[in-house]
Every structure is written in structure tokens, then in C-alpha cells.
Scaffold this active site. Structure first.
Site, PDB file in Angstrom:
ATOM      1  N   CYS A 355       0.785  -1.239   0.000  1.00  0.00           N
ATOM      2  CA  CYS A 355       0.000   0.000   0.000  1.00  0.00           C
ATOM      3  C   CYS A 355       0.821   1.296   0.000  1.00  0.00           C
ATOM      4  O   CYS A 355       0.505   2.208  -0.778  1.00  0.00           O
ATOM      5  CB  CYS A 355      -1.028  -0.016   1.119  1.00  0.00           C
ATOM      6  SG  CYS A 355      -0.604  -0.943   2.584  1.00  0.00           S
ATOM      7  N   ARG A 384       6.971 -11.264   5.227  1.00  0.00           N
ATOM      8  CA  ARG A 384       6.612 -11.014   6.622  1.00  0.00           C
ATOM      9  C   ARG A 384       7.312 -12.044   7.491  1.00  0.00           C
ATOM     10  O   ARG A 384       7.331 -13.236   7.170  1.00  0.00           O
ATOM     11  CB  ARG A 384       5.091 -11.093   6.830  1.00  0.00           C
ATOM     12  CG  ARG A 384       4.352  -9.980   6.101  1.00  0.00           C
ATOM     13  CD  ARG A 384       2.850 -10.038   6.297  1.00  0.00           C
ATOM     14  NE  ARG A 384       2.188  -9.050   5.450  1.00  0.00           N
ATOM     15  CZ  ARG A 384       0.874  -8.952   5.282  1.00  0.00           C
ATOM     16  NH1 ARG A 384       0.069  -9.793   5.908  1.00  0.00           N
ATOM     17  NH2 ARG A 384       0.361  -8.025   4.491  1.00  0.00           N
ATOM     18  N   GLN A 402       0.631 -11.274  -3.220  1.00  0.00           N
ATOM     19  CA  GLN A 402      -0.762 -10.872  -3.037  1.00  0.00           C
ATOM     20  C   GLN A 402      -1.401 -10.523  -4.378  1.00  0.00           C
ATOM     21  O   GLN A 402      -0.729  -9.988  -5.263  1.00  0.00           O
ATOM     22  CB  GLN A 402      -0.853  -9.642  -2.133  1.00  0.00           C
ATOM     23  CG  GLN A 402      -0.435  -9.886  -0.694  1.00  0.00           C
ATOM     24  CD  GLN A 402      -0.537  -8.620   0.128  1.00  0.00           C
ATOM     25  OE1 GLN A 402      -0.069  -7.557  -0.274  1.00  0.00           O
ATOM     26  NE2 GLN A 402      -1.132  -8.719   1.297  1.00  0.00           N
ATOM     27  N   ASP A 404      -3.108  -7.979  -4.982  1.00  0.00           N
ATOM     28  CA  ASP A 404      -3.370  -6.744  -4.246  1.00  0.00           C
ATOM     29  C   ASP A 404      -3.845  -5.640  -5.183  1.00  0.00           C
ATOM     30  O   ASP A 404      -3.479  -5.600  -6.358  1.00  0.00           O
ATOM     31  CB  ASP A 404      -2.063  -6.308  -3.566  1.00  0.00           C
ATOM     32  CG  ASP A 404      -2.304  -5.445  -2.356  1.00  0.00           C
ATOM     33  OD1 ASP A 404      -3.465  -5.278  -1.969  1.00  0.00           O
ATOM     34  OD2 ASP A 404      -1.319  -4.949  -1.796  1.00  0.00           O
ATOM     35  N   HIS A 406      -5.278  -1.235  -4.876  1.00  0.00           N
ATOM     36  CA  HIS A 406      -5.733  -0.080  -4.101  1.00  0.00           C
ATOM     37  C   HIS A 406      -6.509   0.837  -5.025  1.00  0.00           C
ATOM     38  O   HIS A 406      -6.056   1.141  -6.132  1.00  0.00           O
ATOM     39  CB  HIS A 406      -4.546   0.632  -3.458  1.00  0.00           C
ATOM     40  CG  HIS A 406      -3.834  -0.220  -2.458  1.00  0.00           C
ATOM     41  ND1 HIS A 406      -2.781  -1.056  -2.806  1.00  0.00           N
ATOM     42  CD2 HIS A 406      -4.052  -0.419  -1.141  1.00  0.00           C
ATOM     43  CE1 HIS A 406      -2.376  -1.714  -1.734  1.00  0.00           C
ATOM     44  NE2 HIS A 406      -3.141  -1.346  -0.712  1.00  0.00           N
ATOM     45  N   LYS A 491     -12.771  -3.053   7.847  1.00  0.00           N
ATOM     46  CA  LYS A 491     -12.665  -3.860   6.630  1.00  0.00           C
ATOM     47  C   LYS A 491     -13.811  -4.846   6.528  1.00  0.00           C
ATOM     48  O   LYS A 491     -14.339  -5.338   7.534  1.00  0.00           O
ATOM     49  CB  LYS A 491     -11.331  -4.605   6.593  1.00  0.00           C
ATOM     50  CG  LYS A 491     -11.084  -5.547   7.762  1.00  0.00           C
ATOM     51  CD  LYS A 491      -9.724  -6.233   7.651  1.00  0.00           C
ATOM     52  CE  LYS A 491      -9.448  -7.107   8.872  1.00  0.00           C
ATOM     53  NZ  LYS A 491      -8.178  -7.838   8.776  1.00  0.00           N
ATOM     54  N   HIS A 537      -8.194  -0.559   0.210  1.00  0.00           N
ATOM     55  CA  HIS A 537      -7.261  -1.684   0.106  1.00  0.00           C
ATOM     56  C   HIS A 537      -8.107  -2.921  -0.182  1.00  0.00           C
ATOM     57  O   HIS A 537      -9.034  -3.215   0.576  1.00  0.00           O
ATOM     58  CB  HIS A 537      -6.511  -1.914   1.420  1.00  0.00           C
ATOM     59  CG  HIS A 537      -5.811  -0.716   1.967  1.00  0.00           C
ATOM     60  ND1 HIS A 537      -4.438  -0.653   2.082  1.00  0.00           N
ATOM     61  CD2 HIS A 537      -6.284   0.459   2.461  1.00  0.00           C
ATOM     62  CE1 HIS A 537      -4.101   0.506   2.622  1.00  0.00           C
ATOM     63  NE2 HIS A 537      -5.214   1.197   2.871  1.00  0.00           N
TER      64      HIS A 537
END
Length: 664
Positions: A355, A384, A402, A404, A406, A491, A537
Site C-alpha cells: 500500500c 513477513r 498478493q 493486491d 488499491h 474492513k 485496500h
């Protein structure tokens, strides 16, 4: 007298000292027998705990399954601890919570760690305790008396914990049985009225593992005993069948059988993808990319390493530092949030999420209100630092990718954008074979950024969006989860249900007003002034690694044909058909199918079994007759017989089935 208001609105007046059990008995003997606990002004309490004033009362029975299961599992954990200390008197007790499907308790044995060979004897002692129907009595102790009691009993772990509980907190103990020989444990509760309230045939101890006191590897190692517990034997039996089926579907086992991937100690928490596994990955990625392209997303790629000051500015350094890989790993200063990194330009961190980098792309050039929404997607590789004990196959790893994205929106666009996301996610899940999922709204945690007004607004936006999508219904398991949001945003969580009834939280969308402000993202509004966008997100699969693991277990390796790494194998009965088998394979490959040949000098039954274990969806068997006639014998995985087709018919059939759902 206290006024007790029941769920139907009726009111009963009772004297001080009256318990919920007394009210249940006054209503009727059936309810008195069925009542397990009580909800007092919204809080679950012991059914034998007296009322303390006027009360809104709801009695909990086995029909209230979620509450009832948590209660009985908590009791099973305490009964487990009592049984262990009866059999192994020198063992110290620590903690024993309920879990999603059972319970565990951590022990500090004096002589040796517990093993699975100890479990049958412990189970037998647990059943004896249940049969004894020992009353479970709640007591409030002073801190000094409780610490003194634990020390006298040699319970150093309990004494340490009691000493560290906040001043002024009520310290409660539950006594199992009566008299000086009663077994004690420190616990907030609640508990059932007695040990005999749980079903002696509805639990099973499942395994033993190591654990550390308070989860810290620098502390003493403990023995953790796991169990599963249910309201009745039927539920237990159904659960054990699910466990057996889950073992058959274990993604690690099937991944090896299908030659998809492997894991090894040289790269703990990272996956070695084999050619067939990476074909599956690429098919999934290509499908997702087509869906995103059609939905108006722009794909980007951002750096793996970023200056640690960027993570400090975003807030991740103060909230997430312990899970990040830092280069170099010797960090001056403290881990508290603040300007600890000023002047330290050589300190970098591997990104744990994408992000902040996407905000930096958004900030390149001036953005107008007319440019929004901007949908920015990345199949971003992240790292991570997960604890070693938390790693699990490809489901929980340290390096992952991910799906992912945004989305930068104006506030007036937010509800419609989330609604469109819900529709996109629904399409993807159904294409991948998941037709059931639940939606939950995770609300503000205690440790968070932003004002209450901001959180009120963001949470309501998400409620309104789910309603606009028509999914705030019982069909979608709509539920709100207090305190479960991220530190920067509430979320929506999307929980898939797989083929054997397990749930997996995968998709998410978060309405974030914090990060755009911290990283100074803005657009020029219609009024000519700068405004902050809202940053959504969102992920659908979550991570490729984990979602592929879920796919493997959901389909038991029998993927939809368009996803299968090998879509067909052409196998010969006799060597005379080798040339024809190669011709069949060539024609199938020319049609875009992923095909292998099996020309080995083995019996056809052996080949069929071997390719069935490898989950090959289609086996095209050819012999001399098929070569002469230009046909194939098609065996579909899981079916008993075979179908005789011309080669052209077989090609057309497989091509139709192998076409991805978004291209049909």
C-alpha cells in the site's frame, strides 16, 4: 427486589441472591435442565452467579450453538488440566483456552514432556471427572491470597501471571468440587454449573506439541495438549469425519503427489514451485489479470526494498515492525513510533505489503477529481517475518504474492466502488468453484489511528455498500466483528466455505482515510482545492500461495480442467500405438491443451492407477484398434467407464471444457 427482563419483554421480580438458574427453574423444568449459562445485560455469565441488580436476561441453551460450544470447550480445557494434575501431580498448569474446534492447555511437566501415548489415560481420567459431576464454583480472591496459594502449591507460572494482572482487576478462581481437596484454577470464566454438564462422549484429545510460556521462545518450554470438544457425540463424529477427509485433502500431500511444489529448510517459509505447480499459478494469475483488465484496473510493479523512513511515515514501523525484515537487521534506537530513523538513510525494509508504494505512484503528477476512481493493481511479492511455529505448508509462509489492489476514490464514489468489488469477487469465487461465502465487517480496534468520527463514517460506508450489493443478508452470513479491524481502517472480510465445510478468510476490502493523510496523497477537487482521497485496500484471493493451497484442498487436487497443470495424458496399451499416441498428443497440443504421453512398457491398469493418483483429469487410451480407426478411449478422472470418441470429437470436447470461464 431486582427486576429481571426476559427476551419476550416480560418482567419478573426476584430477591437478591437469586440466580439465572432459579429463574429457569421457575419458568419450567425443561428449561432448568437445558439452560447452560446466562447472558446478563449482554455479557455471558455463570448460571449460578447471583444477579447484582436489575437485569436484561437471556438464558443460553445448546440451541445457542456458538455460545454453548465456547462454554463446553472452556470446561473441557479445565477438566483436562484437572485430569493431568490428578495423574501427574508435580505438573504445573498455565493457560487453557477454547479454540475454533476445541481446546488446548499448556503444562509444565516436572519429569518429561507429555507424549501422545499419555492421551488415552488422560481421556479416561477426564471421563471420570465428568461422571463425578463436580460443581464448578466461582470465587473472588485477593491478589495477595491468590499469589500465596499458587506459590504454596508450586505453581510459579500462575503466581507470575497473578502478580502482573492490573491493579483493581477482580481476580476469580473456579473450584472444581468441594472441600480442601477441590481442584482450583485462576480463570475469568464463565463456566457451566458442574463438570457433568458436558458430554463425556463428545470430546477427544488429538495431539501434543511444544509451546513456550507466554509465546516467547526465551521462556521455558511447555507441553501443549490439544483436544476437540462438542455438544454431543454426533457433532464429534461429524468433526472426526471432516478431519479424516481433510487429511486426505492435505495440500502438502497432494502437492507432492501431483509434483506441484516442495518446501525445505534452506528457505523456511518460502515455496519451491515445480513446473506443474507454476503452470497452475500462471493460469490463475492470467485469469485474475483478465478479470482486472475488464474491471478497469491498471497494473503496476513496485520495489521490494524501501527506505525504513517510508514505513515510519506510513505508521507500519510503529505498529508492524516485529513482522518486517530489515536491512541491516541491527536497528538503532527503539521500536516505538517516532522519528527514530532521522539521518539513517541506509536502513531499508522488505515490504510486508504494497500500500505505501501505491500511494507514492498516486502522488506522481497532479490528480483531478475527474481522474478518480484510480484502480491500481499489483501481483506484489511481500515478506513477513512469521514465527517459525506459525508456518504451515503453503498456507502460512514468509514470502508470498498478493493479488493486491488499491482504489483511490472520492467519498461520493466509495459505496458504488465497494459494491462493484463485491460483484467482481462473487464472480471470481464462483468461477473457481466456491459458491458459498460469508461477509463480515471488522470494526475499529483499540489500537488505531484516526478520529472516532472518521471511523464512524468509514464503517457506515462499508455497511451501506454491502446493503447496496444486496449481501447484508443471512444468506451471506452477515456479521459485525468488534475490534477486528486494521489499525488504519475497518474492513469487510470474505470467508469462503470449502467442499468439506471449512471456512477460509481470503478476500478483504478496507476503507482507509489514514494512509492518504499520513503519506500526503491528494487530488484537486471541483472547487479547485486539495482533497484527500479515500484509499480502498482490496484483495480477492488474498495471497496466491495460500489460495492455491485452499484450491488444492477444496478440489482434492481435481481442479477444473482449465486450471489443471496437465489436462490430458495419452497412454498406450501396446507399443504398436506409440506413433499414433504422438499424433494424438500433437493435435491436442495444437488446440491449446496441456498434454503428456505415457509410452512406457507397462500394463494399462498400472498407468491408469498412477495417473489417477497424480489427479490427471483425462486419460486418452490408445491401442492398435484406436490407431487403425482414428479414435481414442477417454477415461475421465473419478468415473468408472470410458467413452469411445473420434480424435476430432475428443479434441472438441476437451477444448470446450478447458476454456477458462471468463473466455466462454
Amino acid at each position: 427486589m431486582f427486576r429481571i427482563t426476559l427476551p419476550d419483554g416480560s418482567v419478573r421480580e426476584v430477591a437478591p441472591g437469586t440466580t439465572p438458574a432459579d429463574v429457569a427453574a421457575a419458568i419450567g423444568p425443561g428449561l432448568a435442565k437445558a439452560a447452560l449459562a446466562a447472558r446478563i445485560n449482554g455479557e455471558v455469565r455463570d448460571i449460578m452467579r447471583p444477579f447484582e441488580g436489575d437485569t436484561q436476561l437471556a438464558l443460553i441453551t445448546s440451541r445457542d450453538e456458538a455460545d454453548a460450544l465456547e462454554l463446553v470447550r472452556h470446561d473441557y480445557a479445565h477438566i483436562l488440566a484437572e485430569a493431568v494434575q490428578n495423574l501427574f501431580p508435580s505438573t504445573q498448569i498455565t493457560f487453557g483456552p477454547s479454540t475454533d474446534d476445541g481446546f488446548y492447555y499448556d503444562f509444565a511437566p516436572k519429569d518429561r514432556p507429555f507424549t501422545e501415548e499419555d492421551l488415552p489415560a488422560i481421556e479416561a481420567e477426564m471421563r471420570r471427572i465428568i461422571a463425578a459431576n463436580e460443581p464448578l464454583i466461582r470465587e473472588v480472591w485477593s491478589r495477595e491470597d491468590l499469589i500465596s496459594r499458587w506459590k504454596a502449591q508450586g505453581e510459579s507460572f500462575k503466581a507470575e501471571w497473578a502478580a502482573e494482572l492490573p491493579e483493581g482487576e477482580e481476580l476469580t478462581v473456579y473450584r472444581a468440587g468441594k472441600g480442601d481437596d477441590a481442584w482450583l484454577d485462576m480463570c475469568r470464566g464463565p463456566h457451566l454449573a458442574s463438570t457433568g454438564k458436558v458430554d463425556p462422549n463428545a470430546f477427544k484429545l488429538t495431539r501434543v506439541s511444544g509451546a513456550y510460556w507466554r509465546g516467547d521462545q526465551n521462556n521455558p518450554q511447555l507441553s501443549r495438549i490439544y483436544g476437540t470438544g462438542w455438544l454431543n457425540k454426533k457433532q464429534l463424529d461429524e468433526h472426526l469425519v471432516r478431519l479424516e477427509e481433510a487429511a486426505k485433502r492435505d495440500h502438502r500431500k497432494i502437492g507432492q503427489e501431483m509434483d506441484l511444489f516442495h518446501l525445505q529448510s534452506e528457505a523456511q517459509g518460502s515455496v519451491f514451485w515445480h513446473p506443474k505447480g507454476f503452470i497452475l499459478w500462471r493460469q490463475l494469475e492470467a485469469y485474475m489479470r483478465r478479470r482486472l483488465d475488464a474491471a478497469g484496473y491498471q497494473e503496476v510493479k513496485t520495489p521490494q526494498l524501501m527506505d525504513a523512513r517510508q514505513w515510519e511515515q506510513s505508521g507500519h514501523w510503529g505498529k508492524y515492525r516485529e513482522n518486517m525484515f530489515v536491512v541491516p537487521d541491527e536497528i538503532p534506537g527503539t521500536e516505538e513510533e517516532g522519528p527514530i530513523l532521522s539521518g539513517k538513510s541506509d536502513l531499508m525494509a522488505l515490504k510486508p505489503m504494497n500500500c505505501p508504494a501505491h500511494v507514492l505512484i498516486f502522488r506522481q503528477g497532479i490528480k483531478s477529481y475527474r481522474d478518480l476512481p484510480i484502480r491500481m493493481a499489483e501481483f506484489g511479492c511481500c515478506h513477513r517475518n512469521e514465527p517459525h511455529g506459525a508456518l504451515h505448508g503453503i498456507m502460512r509462509v514468509r514470502q508470498f504474492t498478493q493479488d493486491d489492489a488499491h482504489i483511490f476514490v472520492r467519498e461520493d464514489q466509495l459505496i458504488e466502488e465497494v459494491r462493484q468489488f463485491c460483484d467482481l469477487l462473487d464472480t471470481v469465487y464462483r468461477d473457481l468453484g466456491f459458491d458459498k461465502y460469508a461477509i463480515k465487517l471488522a470494526l475499529r480496534p483499540d489500537n488505531r489511528f484516526g478520529s472516532d468520527e472518521m471511523w464512524d463514517q468509514a464503517e457506515q460506508y462499508l455497511r451501506d455498500a454491502v446493503k447496496a450489493a444486496g449481501r447484508d443478508t443471512e444468506e451471506y452470513g452477515w456479521e459485525e466483528l468488534p475490534g477486528e479491524g486494521a489499525f488504519y481502517a475497518p474492513k469487510l472480510e470474505f470467508h469462503l466455505k470449502d467442499a468439506i465445510g471449512r471456512t477460509w478468510q481470503v478476500g478483504t476490502i478496507q476503507a482507509d482515510e489514514v494512509l492518504p493523510d499520513r503519506l500526503d496523497a491528494s487530488y484537486v477537487g471541483e472547487d479547485g482545492n486539495r482533497h484527500r482521497p479515500v484509499m480502498l485496500h482490496r484483495a480477492i484471493l488474498g495471497t496466491f500461495e495460500r489460495f492455491i493451497g485452499i484450491l488444492i484442498e477444496h478440489h482434492a487436487g481435481r481442479f477444473p480442467l482449465w486450471l489443471s497443470p496437465v489436462q490430458a495424458v495419452v497412454a498406450t496399451i501396446v507399443s504398436d500405438a506409440d506413433d499414433y499416441a504422438e499424433q494424438v498428443a500433437t493435435k491436442l497440443k495444437a488446440a491449446g491443451l496441456r498434454v503428456e504421453t505415457d509410452l512406457r512398457n507397462e500394463k494399462i491398469n498400472y498407468k491408469v492407477r498412477e495417473h489417477s493418483v497424480a489427479k490427471v483429469p483425462n486419460l486418452l487410451v490408445v491401442g492398435k484398434r484406436e490407431a487403425d480407426e482414428g479414435t481414442v478411449a477417454l477415461r475421465v478422472l473419478g468415473s468408472q467407464g470410458q467413452q469411445m470418441l473420434t480424435l476430432d470429437e475428443a479434441v472438441a470436447k476437451l477444448v470446450a471444457e478447458a476454456t477458462p470461464p471468463d473466455l466462454r
